[in-house]
Motif scaffolding. Structure first.
Motif, PDB file in Angstrom:
ATOM      1  N   ASN A 295       0.828  -1.204   0.000  1.00 37.39           N
ATOM      2  CA  ASN A 295       0.000   0.000   0.000  1.00 37.39           C
ATOM      3  C   ASN A 295       0.863   1.255   0.000  1.00 37.39           C
ATOM      4  O   ASN A 295       0.617   2.209  -0.751  1.00 37.39           O
ATOM      5  CB  ASN A 295      -0.901   0.029   1.238  1.00 37.39           C
TER       6      ASN A 295
ATOM      7  N   ALA B 135      -8.353  -4.656  10.954  1.00 36.16           N
ATOM      8  CA  ALA B 135      -8.825  -3.273  10.910  1.00 36.16           C
ATOM      9  C   ALA B 135      -7.704  -2.295  10.579  1.00 36.16           C
ATOM     10  O   ALA B 135      -7.902  -1.327   9.835  1.00 36.16           O
ATOM     11  CB  ALA B 135      -9.473  -2.902  12.253  1.00 36.16           C
ATOM     12  N   GLU B 136      -6.516  -2.540  11.122  1.00 33.17           N
ATOM     13  CA  GLU B 136      -5.393  -1.645  10.848  1.00 33.17           C
ATOM     14  C   GLU B 136      -4.998  -1.698   9.382  1.00 33.17           C
ATOM     15  O   GLU B 136      -4.719  -0.666   8.751  1.00 33.17           O
ATOM     16  CB  GLU B 136      -4.198  -2.028  11.726  1.00 33.17           C
TER      17      GLU B 136
ATOM     18  N   LYS C 269      -6.950  -2.520   6.843  1.00 31.52           N
ATOM     19  CA  LYS C 269      -7.986  -1.887   6.018  1.00 31.52           C
ATOM     20  C   LYS C 269      -7.872  -0.376   6.073  1.00 31.52           C
ATOM     21  O   LYS C 269      -7.953   0.308   5.044  1.00 31.52           O
ATOM     22  CB  LYS C 269      -9.379  -2.323   6.463  1.00 31.52           C
ATOM     23  N   GLN C 270      -7.682   0.185   7.260  1.00 28.80           N
ATOM     24  CA  GLN C 270      -7.571   1.633   7.364  1.00 28.80           C
ATOM     25  C   GLN C 270      -6.333   2.146   6.636  1.00 28.80           C
ATOM     26  O   GLN C 270      -6.358   3.206   6.005  1.00 28.80           O
ATOM     27  CB  GLN C 270      -7.530   2.059   8.838  1.00 28.80           C
ATOM     28  N   HIS C 271      -5.255   1.382   6.711  1.00 28.39           N
ATOM     29  CA  HIS C 271      -4.043   1.778   6.016  1.00 28.39           C
ATOM     30  C   HIS C 271      -4.263   1.785   4.508  1.00 28.39           C
ATOM     31  O   HIS C 271      -3.776   2.681   3.797  1.00 28.39           O
ATOM     32  CB  HIS C 271      -2.902   0.820   6.379  1.00 28.39           C
TER      33      HIS C 271
ATOM     34  N   ILE D 267      -7.102   2.373   2.993  1.00 25.66           N
ATOM     35  CA  ILE D 267      -7.910   3.568   2.706  1.00 25.66           C
ATOM     36  C   ILE D 267      -7.032   4.812   2.721  1.00 25.66           C
ATOM     37  O   ILE D 267      -7.110   5.667   1.825  1.00 25.66           O
ATOM     38  CB  ILE D 267      -9.051   3.699   3.735  1.00 25.66           C
ATOM     39  N   ASP D 268      -6.177   4.924   3.721  1.00 21.07           N
ATOM     40  CA  ASP D 268      -5.311   6.106   3.846  1.00 21.07           C
ATOM     41  C   ASP D 268      -4.365   6.234   2.658  1.00 21.07           C
ATOM     42  O   ASP D 268      -4.044   7.343   2.227  1.00 21.07           O
ATOM     43  CB  ASP D 268      -4.505   6.029   5.147  1.00 21.07           C
TER      44      ASP D 268
ATOM     45  N   LYS E  10     -10.827   6.247  -2.554  1.00 23.32           N
ATOM     46  CA  LYS E  10     -10.962   6.061  -1.105  1.00 23.32           C
ATOM     47  C   LYS E  10     -12.301   5.439  -0.730  1.00 23.32           C
ATOM     48  O   LYS E  10     -12.372   4.557   0.134  1.00 23.32           O
ATOM     49  CB  LYS E  10     -10.742   7.386  -0.374  1.00 23.32           C
TER      50      LYS E  10
ATOM     51  N   MET F 115     -13.089   1.959   1.108  1.00 18.27           N
ATOM     52  CA  MET F 115     -13.812   2.010   2.378  1.00 18.27           C
ATOM     53  C   MET F 115     -15.032   1.086   2.379  1.00 18.27           C
ATOM     54  O   MET F 115     -15.317   0.418   3.372  1.00 18.27           O
ATOM     55  CB  MET F 115     -14.259   3.446   2.662  1.00 18.27           C
TER      56      MET F 115
END
Length: 456
Positions: free
Chosen positions: A332, A351-352, A354-356, A358-359, A366, A370
Protein backbone atom coordinates in the motif's frame (compact mmCIF):
# COMPACT_ATOMS: atom_id res chain seq x y z
CA UNK A 1 16.02 10.38 -4.18
CA UNK A 2 12.24 10.40 -3.74
CA UNK A 3 12.04 6.66 -4.38
CA UNK A 4 14.86 5.91 -1.92
CA UNK A 5 13.36 8.04 0.86
CA UNK A 6 9.88 6.62 0.26
CA UNK A 7 11.14 3.07 0.38
CA UNK A 8 13.04 3.64 3.61
CA UNK A 9 9.95 5.21 5.19
CA UNK A 10 7.82 2.31 4.01
CA UNK A 11 10.21 -0.23 5.52
CA UNK A 12 10.37 1.68 8.81
CA UNK A 13 6.59 1.84 8.89
CA UNK A 14 6.29 -1.88 8.34
CA UNK A 15 8.86 -2.79 11.00
CA UNK A 16 6.97 -0.67 13.52
CA UNK A 17 4.27 -3.32 13.24
CA UNK A 18 4.69 -6.22 15.63
CA UNK A 19 5.76 -9.11 13.43
CA UNK A 20 3.26 -11.93 13.20
CA UNK A 21 4.28 -14.81 15.41
CA UNK A 22 3.56 -17.94 13.42
CA UNK A 23 3.99 -21.31 15.07
CA UNK A 24 6.18 -22.37 12.16
CA UNK A 25 9.79 -22.15 13.32
CA UNK A 26 12.18 -21.39 10.46
CA UNK A 27 15.64 -22.83 10.17
CA UNK A 28 18.65 -20.95 11.50
CA UNK A 29 20.84 -22.28 8.69
CA UNK A 30 21.87 -20.14 5.75
CA UNK A 31 19.50 -21.01 2.90
CA UNK A 32 18.27 -19.49 -0.38
CA UNK A 33 14.68 -19.39 -1.62
CA UNK A 34 13.60 -18.48 -5.14
CA UNK A 35 10.45 -16.51 -5.94
CA UNK A 36 8.54 -15.55 -9.09
CA UNK A 37 5.41 -13.41 -9.45
CA UNK A 38 3.18 -12.29 -12.26
CA UNK A 39 2.10 -8.66 -12.22
CA UNK A 40 4.17 -6.99 -9.51
CA UNK A 41 6.55 -4.16 -10.26
CA UNK A 42 10.07 -5.57 -9.96
CA UNK A 43 11.15 -2.76 -7.64
CA UNK A 44 8.20 -3.50 -5.34
CA UNK A 45 9.01 -7.21 -5.40
CA UNK A 46 12.57 -6.44 -4.36
CA UNK A 47 11.32 -4.23 -1.52
CA UNK A 48 9.07 -7.02 -0.26
CA UNK A 49 11.97 -9.48 -0.43
CA UNK A 50 14.23 -7.06 1.46
CA UNK A 51 11.61 -6.76 4.19
CA UNK A 52 11.45 -10.54 4.54
CA UNK A 53 15.26 -10.88 4.63
CA UNK A 54 15.47 -8.29 7.40
CA UNK A 55 13.06 -10.40 9.43
CA UNK A 56 14.89 -13.64 8.53
CA UNK A 57 18.52 -12.60 7.85
CA UNK A 58 19.70 -16.19 7.34
CA UNK A 59 17.35 -16.64 4.36
CA UNK A 60 18.39 -15.16 1.03
CA UNK A 61 15.62 -14.51 -1.51
CA UNK A 62 16.43 -14.73 -5.19
CA UNK A 63 13.85 -13.11 -7.46
CA UNK A 64 13.18 -14.82 -10.80
CA UNK A 65 11.95 -12.08 -13.16
CA UNK A 66 9.79 -13.70 -15.83
CA UNK A 67 8.44 -10.47 -17.40
CA UNK A 68 4.83 -11.54 -18.10
CA UNK A 69 3.03 -10.54 -21.28
CA UNK A 70 -0.53 -9.29 -21.67
CA UNK A 71 -3.11 -11.62 -20.10
CA UNK A 72 -0.22 -13.49 -18.43
CA UNK A 73 0.51 -15.64 -21.49
CA UNK A 74 4.23 -14.88 -21.27
CA UNK A 75 4.33 -15.76 -17.58
CA UNK A 76 2.35 -18.98 -17.95
CA UNK A 77 4.65 -20.13 -20.74
CA UNK A 78 7.75 -19.27 -18.70
CA UNK A 79 6.49 -21.17 -15.64
CA UNK A 80 5.68 -24.17 -17.82
CA UNK A 81 9.18 -24.08 -19.30
CA UNK A 82 10.76 -23.96 -15.83
CA UNK A 83 8.57 -26.85 -14.69
CA UNK A 84 9.66 -28.94 -17.69
CA UNK A 85 13.28 -28.60 -16.61
CA UNK A 86 12.47 -29.10 -12.88
CA UNK A 87 13.56 -25.54 -12.14
CA UNK A 88 10.38 -24.11 -10.66
CA UNK A 89 10.92 -21.30 -8.11
CA UNK A 90 10.28 -22.31 -4.51
CA UNK A 91 7.32 -19.91 -4.43
CA UNK A 92 5.60 -19.07 -7.69
CA UNK A 93 2.39 -17.36 -8.76
CA UNK A 94 -0.14 -19.17 -10.93
CA UNK A 95 -3.19 -18.15 -12.91
CA UNK A 96 -4.77 -21.62 -12.63
CA UNK A 97 -4.01 -23.59 -9.48
CA UNK A 98 -5.57 -26.69 -11.05
CA UNK A 99 -2.76 -26.71 -13.63
CA UNK A 100 -0.12 -26.66 -10.90
CA UNK A 101 -1.90 -29.40 -8.96
CA UNK A 102 -2.62 -31.58 -11.99
CA UNK A 103 0.98 -31.36 -13.16
CA UNK A 104 2.26 -32.12 -9.64
CA UNK A 105 4.16 -28.84 -9.53
CA UNK A 106 3.10 -27.89 -5.99
CA UNK A 107 2.53 -29.23 -2.50
CA UNK A 108 -0.55 -29.45 -0.30
CA UNK A 109 -0.63 -26.54 2.17
CA UNK A 110 -3.23 -27.77 4.67
CA UNK A 111 -0.51 -28.24 7.30
CA UNK A 112 0.53 -24.61 7.09
CA UNK A 113 -3.00 -23.24 7.13
CA UNK A 114 -3.53 -25.24 10.32
CA UNK A 115 -0.25 -24.29 12.01
CA UNK A 116 -0.07 -20.58 11.17
CA UNK A 117 -2.64 -18.58 13.16
CA UNK A 118 -2.26 -15.68 10.71
CA UNK A 119 -3.90 -17.80 8.01
CA UNK A 120 -7.19 -17.54 9.92
CA UNK A 121 -7.18 -13.81 9.08
CA UNK A 122 -7.63 -14.51 5.35
CA UNK A 123 -11.17 -13.57 4.38
CA UNK A 124 -13.60 -16.47 4.60
CA UNK A 125 -14.75 -15.73 1.05
CA UNK A 126 -11.20 -16.48 -0.14
CA UNK A 127 -10.75 -19.53 2.08
CA UNK A 128 -14.03 -20.97 0.84
CA UNK A 129 -12.93 -20.53 -2.78
CA UNK A 130 -9.32 -21.77 -2.74
CA UNK A 131 -10.15 -25.40 -2.12
CA UNK A 132 -9.73 -28.32 -4.51
CA UNK A 133 -11.63 -31.35 -3.21
CA UNK A 134 -11.44 -29.87 0.29
CA UNK A 135 -7.66 -29.35 0.22
CA UNK A 136 -5.54 -26.23 -0.17
CA UNK A 137 -2.63 -25.90 -2.57
CA UNK A 138 -2.36 -22.11 -2.84
CA UNK A 139 -2.33 -18.81 -1.00
CA UNK A 140 -3.90 -15.58 -2.25
CA UNK A 141 -1.19 -13.52 -3.92
CA UNK A 142 -2.72 -10.39 -5.43
CA UNK A 143 -6.22 -8.92 -5.29
CA UNK A 144 -7.62 -7.63 -8.59
CA UNK A 145 -11.25 -6.83 -7.79
CA UNK A 146 -13.90 -5.61 -10.17
CA UNK A 147 -14.97 -2.01 -9.72
CA UNK A 148 -18.16 -0.32 -10.87
CA UNK A 149 -17.40 2.69 -13.05
CA UNK A 150 -20.18 5.27 -13.06
CA UNK A 151 -20.68 8.10 -15.56
CA UNK A 152 -21.91 10.80 -13.18
CA UNK A 153 -22.53 13.19 -16.07
CA UNK A 154 -25.28 10.91 -17.40
CA UNK A 155 -26.83 10.55 -13.93
CA UNK A 156 -26.98 14.36 -13.77
CA UNK A 157 -28.28 14.63 -17.34
CA UNK A 158 -31.25 12.40 -16.55
CA UNK A 159 -31.78 13.82 -13.03
CA UNK A 160 -31.08 10.54 -11.27
CA UNK A 161 -29.35 10.80 -7.86
CA UNK A 162 -26.09 8.95 -7.45
CA UNK A 163 -26.41 5.80 -5.31
CA UNK A 164 -24.89 5.35 -1.88
CA UNK A 165 -21.58 3.51 -1.81
CA UNK A 166 -23.35 0.80 0.18
CA UNK A 167 -25.84 0.23 -2.64
CA UNK A 168 -27.45 -3.17 -3.09
CA UNK A 169 -27.81 -5.55 -5.99
CA UNK A 170 -31.50 -4.62 -6.31
CA UNK A 171 -30.68 -0.90 -6.36
CA UNK A 172 -28.14 -1.48 -9.14
CA UNK A 173 -30.69 -3.34 -11.26
CA UNK A 174 -33.33 -0.64 -10.71
CA UNK A 175 -30.89 2.11 -11.67
CA UNK A 176 -29.91 0.34 -14.88
CA UNK A 177 -33.57 0.30 -15.94
CA UNK A 178 -34.23 3.88 -14.81
CA UNK A 179 -31.20 5.27 -16.65
CA UNK A 180 -31.88 3.46 -19.89
CA UNK A 181 -32.50 5.83 -22.84
CA UNK A 182 -32.19 3.89 -26.09
CA UNK A 183 -33.67 6.85 -27.98
CA UNK A 184 -30.38 8.66 -27.21
CA UNK A 185 -28.35 5.46 -27.67
CA UNK A 186 -27.63 5.64 -23.92
CA UNK A 187 -27.81 2.43 -21.93
CA UNK A 188 -28.27 1.97 -18.20
CA UNK A 189 -25.49 -0.60 -18.14
CA UNK A 190 -22.47 -0.83 -20.39
CA UNK A 191 -20.69 -3.55 -22.24
CA UNK A 192 -22.35 -6.85 -23.03
CA UNK A 193 -21.37 -9.28 -20.32
CA UNK A 194 -21.92 -12.54 -18.55
CA UNK A 195 -22.42 -12.76 -14.82
CA UNK A 196 -18.77 -13.27 -13.81
CA UNK A 197 -18.30 -9.73 -12.47
CA UNK A 198 -21.11 -10.39 -9.99
CA UNK A 199 -21.30 -14.11 -9.11
CA UNK A 200 -19.12 -17.19 -9.67
CA UNK A 201 -19.29 -18.41 -13.27
CA UNK A 202 -21.54 -21.42 -13.90
CA UNK A 203 -22.65 -21.31 -10.27
CA UNK A 204 -19.41 -22.90 -9.03
CA UNK A 205 -19.75 -23.32 -5.25
CA UNK A 206 -16.37 -24.88 -4.46
CA UNK A 207 -17.57 -28.43 -5.07
CA UNK A 208 -19.74 -28.47 -8.18
CA UNK A 209 -21.06 -26.44 -11.08
CA UNK A 210 -24.54 -25.87 -9.68
CA UNK A 211 -25.84 -23.87 -12.68
CA UNK A 212 -28.47 -22.97 -10.08
CA UNK A 213 -31.27 -20.45 -9.72
CA UNK A 214 -29.05 -17.44 -9.02
CA UNK A 215 -26.84 -18.18 -12.00
CA UNK A 216 -29.83 -18.72 -14.29
CA UNK A 217 -31.58 -15.55 -13.10
CA UNK A 218 -28.46 -13.43 -13.53
CA UNK A 219 -27.64 -14.76 -17.00
CA UNK A 220 -31.25 -14.32 -18.08
CA UNK A 221 -31.21 -10.74 -16.82
CA UNK A 222 -28.10 -9.86 -18.83
CA UNK A 223 -29.49 -11.58 -21.93
CA UNK A 224 -32.74 -9.62 -21.59
CA UNK A 225 -30.78 -6.41 -21.04
CA UNK A 226 -28.97 -6.92 -24.32
CA UNK A 227 -32.19 -7.71 -26.17
CA UNK A 228 -33.95 -4.64 -24.75
CA UNK A 229 -30.80 -2.49 -24.93
CA UNK A 230 -30.61 -1.83 -21.22
CA UNK A 231 -27.01 -2.88 -21.81
CA UNK A 232 -24.95 -2.44 -24.95
CA UNK A 233 -26.95 -4.47 -27.47
CA UNK A 234 -26.76 -1.99 -30.33
CA UNK A 235 -25.58 -3.44 -33.62
CA UNK A 236 -22.66 -2.35 -35.79
CA UNK A 237 -24.49 -0.16 -38.36
CA UNK A 238 -26.22 1.82 -35.60
CA UNK A 239 -22.92 2.49 -33.86
CA UNK A 240 -21.13 3.32 -37.06
CA UNK A 241 -23.80 5.89 -37.99
CA UNK A 242 -23.33 7.76 -34.70
CA UNK A 243 -19.69 7.12 -33.80
CA UNK A 244 -18.03 6.08 -37.05
CA UNK A 245 -17.02 2.76 -35.49
CA UNK A 246 -19.23 -0.35 -35.65
CA UNK A 247 -17.32 -2.02 -32.81
CA UNK A 248 -17.27 0.82 -30.29
CA UNK A 249 -18.36 0.03 -26.73
CA UNK A 250 -20.89 2.58 -25.51
CA UNK A 251 -19.40 3.11 -22.06
CA UNK A 252 -16.07 4.01 -23.64
CA UNK A 253 -17.68 6.87 -25.56
CA UNK A 254 -19.80 8.23 -22.71
CA UNK A 255 -23.07 6.59 -23.75
CA UNK A 256 -23.57 4.09 -20.91
CA UNK A 257 -24.23 4.99 -17.30
CA UNK A 258 -22.51 2.14 -15.44
CA UNK A 259 -20.00 -0.57 -16.24
CA UNK A 260 -18.12 -3.19 -14.20
CA UNK A 261 -14.44 -3.43 -15.08
CA UNK A 262 -10.91 -3.61 -13.74
CA UNK A 263 -7.55 -1.99 -14.32
CA UNK A 264 -6.44 -4.79 -16.65
CA UNK A 265 -9.08 -3.87 -19.21
CA UNK A 266 -8.41 -0.14 -19.36
CA UNK A 267 -9.91 0.96 -16.06
CA UNK A 268 -7.06 3.38 -15.39
CA UNK A 269 -8.28 5.88 -17.98
CA UNK A 270 -11.54 6.37 -16.05
CA UNK A 271 -9.73 7.13 -12.81
CA UNK A 272 -6.79 9.28 -13.89
CA UNK A 273 -8.95 11.78 -15.80
CA UNK A 274 -7.76 10.78 -19.28
CA UNK A 275 -11.16 9.78 -20.64
CA UNK A 276 -13.06 12.36 -18.63
CA UNK A 277 -11.14 15.14 -20.37
CA UNK A 278 -11.63 13.53 -23.78
CA UNK A 279 -15.37 12.93 -23.41
CA UNK A 280 -16.36 15.78 -21.13
CA UNK A 281 -17.73 13.28 -18.59
CA UNK A 282 -17.17 12.86 -14.88
CA UNK A 283 -16.53 9.31 -13.70
CA UNK A 284 -16.69 7.87 -10.20
CA UNK A 285 -15.59 4.47 -8.89
CA UNK A 286 -17.95 2.40 -6.74
CA UNK A 287 -17.79 -1.07 -5.23
CA UNK A 288 -19.58 -3.63 -7.38
CA UNK A 289 -22.94 -4.60 -5.84
CA UNK A 290 -23.51 -8.34 -5.76
CA UNK A 291 -26.34 -10.64 -4.68
CA UNK A 292 -24.07 -12.14 -2.00
CA UNK A 293 -21.75 -10.88 0.74
CA UNK A 294 -18.58 -10.68 -1.34
CA UNK A 295 -17.17 -8.91 -4.39
CA UNK A 296 -15.74 -10.85 -7.34
CA UNK A 297 -11.97 -10.68 -7.69
CA UNK A 298 -9.75 -11.83 -10.58
CA UNK A 299 -7.19 -12.89 -7.98
CA UNK A 300 -3.72 -14.35 -8.50
CA UNK A 301 -2.58 -17.21 -6.27
CA UNK A 302 0.83 -18.56 -5.29
CA UNK A 303 2.03 -22.12 -4.73
CA UNK A 304 5.05 -23.79 -3.13
CA UNK A 305 6.96 -26.00 -5.52
CA UNK A 306 7.02 -29.75 -4.96
CA UNK A 307 10.79 -29.52 -5.48
CA UNK A 308 11.23 -26.97 -2.67
CA UNK A 309 13.75 -28.19 -0.09
CA UNK A 310 12.56 -25.75 2.60
CA UNK A 311 8.74 -25.65 2.49
CA UNK A 312 8.34 -24.22 6.01
CA UNK A 313 10.45 -21.23 5.12
CA UNK A 314 8.77 -20.97 1.70
CA UNK A 315 5.39 -20.65 3.44
CA UNK A 316 6.72 -17.73 5.46
CA UNK A 317 8.17 -16.15 2.32
CA UNK A 318 4.85 -16.49 0.53
CA UNK A 319 3.07 -14.78 3.42
CA UNK A 320 5.55 -11.90 3.58
CA UNK A 321 5.35 -11.39 -0.19
CA UNK A 322 1.60 -11.71 -0.79
CA UNK A 323 -1.33 -11.85 1.65
CA UNK A 324 0.31 -11.12 5.02
CA UNK A 325 -0.09 -7.94 7.06
CA UNK A 326 3.47 -6.78 6.54
CA UNK A 327 3.33 -7.41 2.81
CA UNK A 328 -0.03 -5.66 2.37
CA UNK A 329 0.99 -2.53 4.23
CA UNK A 330 4.34 -2.22 2.48
CA UNK A 331 2.60 -2.65 -0.86
CA UNK A 332 0.00 0.00 0.00
CA UNK A 333 2.71 2.45 1.02
CA UNK A 334 4.83 1.73 -2.05
CA UNK A 335 1.98 2.44 -4.46
CA UNK A 336 1.08 5.60 -2.56
CA UNK A 337 4.63 6.94 -2.54
CA UNK A 338 5.29 6.04 -6.16
CA UNK A 339 1.93 7.54 -7.19
CA UNK A 340 1.03 4.32 -8.96
CA UNK A 341 -2.69 3.64 -9.31
CA UNK A 342 -3.82 0.32 -7.85
CA UNK A 343 -7.08 -1.18 -6.57
CA UNK A 344 -5.80 -4.27 -4.74
CA UNK A 345 -7.88 -4.82 -1.62
CA UNK A 346 -6.54 -6.38 1.60
CA UNK A 347 -6.97 -10.14 1.59
CA UNK A 348 -7.06 -10.42 5.39
CA UNK A 349 -9.53 -9.30 8.03
CA UNK A 350 -7.51 -6.73 9.98
CA UNK A 351 -8.83 -3.27 10.91
CA UNK A 352 -5.39 -1.64 10.85
CA UNK A 353 -4.63 -3.04 7.41
CA UNK A 354 -7.99 -1.89 6.02
CA UNK A 355 -7.57 1.63 7.36
CA UNK A 356 -4.04 1.78 6.02
CA UNK A 357 -5.32 0.77 2.58
CA UNK A 358 -7.91 3.57 2.71
CA UNK A 359 -5.31 6.11 3.85
CA UNK A 360 -2.92 5.14 1.03
CA UNK A 361 -5.55 4.97 -1.71
CA UNK A 362 -5.76 7.43 -4.57
CA UNK A 363 -8.33 10.15 -3.65
CA UNK A 364 -10.66 8.87 -6.40
CA UNK A 365 -10.62 5.41 -4.83
CA UNK A 366 -10.96 6.06 -1.11
CA UNK A 367 -14.69 5.29 -1.05
CA UNK A 368 -14.08 2.20 -3.14
CA UNK A 369 -11.61 0.95 -0.52
CA UNK A 370 -13.81 2.01 2.38
CA UNK A 371 -17.02 0.34 1.24
CA UNK A 372 -15.87 -2.69 -0.78
CA UNK A 373 -16.97 -6.07 0.48
CA UNK A 374 -14.45 -8.85 1.18
CA UNK A 375 -13.34 -10.29 -2.12
CA UNK A 376 -14.34 -13.64 -3.62
CA UNK A 377 -11.92 -15.16 -6.13
CA UNK A 378 -13.33 -16.12 -9.48
CA UNK A 379 -13.91 -19.81 -10.09
CA UNK A 380 -11.26 -20.31 -12.78
CA UNK A 381 -8.12 -20.83 -10.63
CA UNK A 382 -9.52 -23.68 -8.50
CA UNK A 383 -12.49 -25.20 -10.34
CA UNK A 384 -11.46 -28.50 -11.99
CA UNK A 385 -12.36 -28.63 -15.67
CA UNK A 386 -13.09 -24.91 -15.89
CA UNK A 387 -11.34 -24.38 -19.23
CA UNK A 388 -13.38 -27.21 -20.75
CA UNK A 389 -16.54 -25.54 -19.46
CA UNK A 390 -15.56 -22.29 -21.15
CA UNK A 391 -14.88 -24.04 -24.45
CA UNK A 392 -18.25 -25.79 -24.28
CA UNK A 393 -20.12 -22.61 -23.30
CA UNK A 394 -18.52 -20.00 -25.55
CA UNK A 395 -17.13 -21.95 -28.51
CA UNK A 396 -18.96 -25.22 -28.97
CA UNK A 397 -22.47 -24.05 -28.03
CA UNK A 398 -21.98 -20.26 -28.48
CA UNK A 399 -24.40 -19.73 -25.62
CA UNK A 400 -23.63 -16.12 -24.71
CA UNK A 401 -24.58 -14.93 -28.21
CA UNK A 402 -27.52 -17.33 -28.47
CA UNK A 403 -28.88 -16.07 -25.15
CA UNK A 404 -28.50 -12.47 -26.30
CA UNK A 405 -30.28 -13.23 -29.57
CA UNK A 406 -33.20 -14.81 -27.75
CA UNK A 407 -32.66 -18.17 -29.46
CA UNK A 408 -32.49 -20.07 -26.18
CA UNK A 409 -32.66 -19.15 -22.50
CA UNK A 410 -30.33 -20.16 -19.66
CA UNK A 411 -33.14 -22.07 -17.96
CA UNK A 412 -33.59 -24.16 -21.12
CA UNK A 413 -30.02 -25.47 -21.00
CA UNK A 414 -29.32 -25.43 -17.23
CA UNK A 415 -29.80 -29.17 -16.69
CA UNK A 416 -27.67 -30.03 -19.72
CA UNK A 417 -24.89 -27.64 -18.69
CA UNK A 418 -24.88 -28.93 -15.13
CA UNK A 419 -24.38 -32.48 -16.37
CA UNK A 420 -21.67 -31.57 -18.88
CA UNK A 421 -19.75 -29.23 -16.60
CA UNK A 422 -19.69 -31.64 -13.69
CA UNK A 423 -18.52 -34.31 -16.10
CA UNK A 424 -15.56 -32.04 -16.93
CA UNK A 425 -14.92 -31.71 -13.18
CA UNK A 426 -15.07 -35.48 -12.70
CA UNK A 427 -12.91 -36.14 -15.72
CA UNK A 428 -10.25 -33.86 -14.22
CA UNK A 429 -10.35 -35.85 -10.98
CA UNK A 430 -10.19 -39.12 -12.94
CA UNK A 431 -7.02 -37.80 -14.58
CA UNK A 432 -5.67 -36.72 -11.17
CA UNK A 433 -6.88 -39.44 -8.77
CA UNK A 434 -4.34 -38.54 -6.07
CA UNK A 435 -6.26 -35.30 -5.37
CA UNK A 436 -9.79 -36.61 -6.03
CA UNK A 437 -12.46 -36.32 -3.31
CA UNK A 438 -12.87 -39.23 -0.92
CA UNK A 439 -15.19 -41.78 -2.43
CA UNK A 440 -14.74 -40.54 -5.99
CA UNK A 441 -15.78 -43.29 -8.41
CA UNK A 442 -15.00 -41.82 -11.84
CA UNK A 443 -16.58 -39.82 -14.63
CA UNK A 444 -19.53 -40.77 -16.80
CA UNK A 445 -19.72 -39.07 -20.19
CA UNK A 446 -23.04 -37.35 -20.91
CA UNK A 447 -24.66 -38.91 -23.95
CA UNK A 448 -25.16 -35.56 -25.70
CA UNK A 449 -21.77 -34.02 -24.89
CA UNK A 450 -20.51 -31.97 -27.83
CA UNK A 451 -16.83 -32.19 -28.73
CA UNK A 452 -14.32 -29.80 -30.21
CA UNK A 453 -14.81 -31.63 -33.53
CA UNK A 454 -18.52 -30.83 -33.46
CA UNK A 455 -17.70 -27.11 -33.37
CA UNK A 456 -15.67 -27.23 -36.56
Amino acid sequence: MKKLVSLVLALLMVFSITASLAEIVPTTEEITLTYADCGEDLELTMALADQFMKQYPNIKVEIIDLAPGFLNTGYDTAIGNLASTQDLPDVFWVTRVTDAVGNEWCINLDKYYAEDPDAALIHDSILDANLIAGKRYSVPAQSRPYMMLINKTLFDQYNVPMPEYTWSWEEFKDLALELNHPEDMVTGYGNATTCDAFIPMYGWDGESYTVGDLYIETEEMFAEWRLTRVSDGFVGPEKEALFGDPNVQLFNVGHACMNAGDLLWGGTQYIDGTLAAELGCEFEVYPVPTPHEAAMDNMFFACIAASCEHPDEAWLLAKWMTWGKEATMLRNQWFHDEEVLQISLPMIDDAEVKQHAIDCADPALKNFFMYSKPTMPMAAPHAPGFQDCNVQYFNVENLQNRFAAGEVSPSDVADSLREKFNFFRDRWFAQNPEVAPEGFTGAVTPTDLATGTDAQ
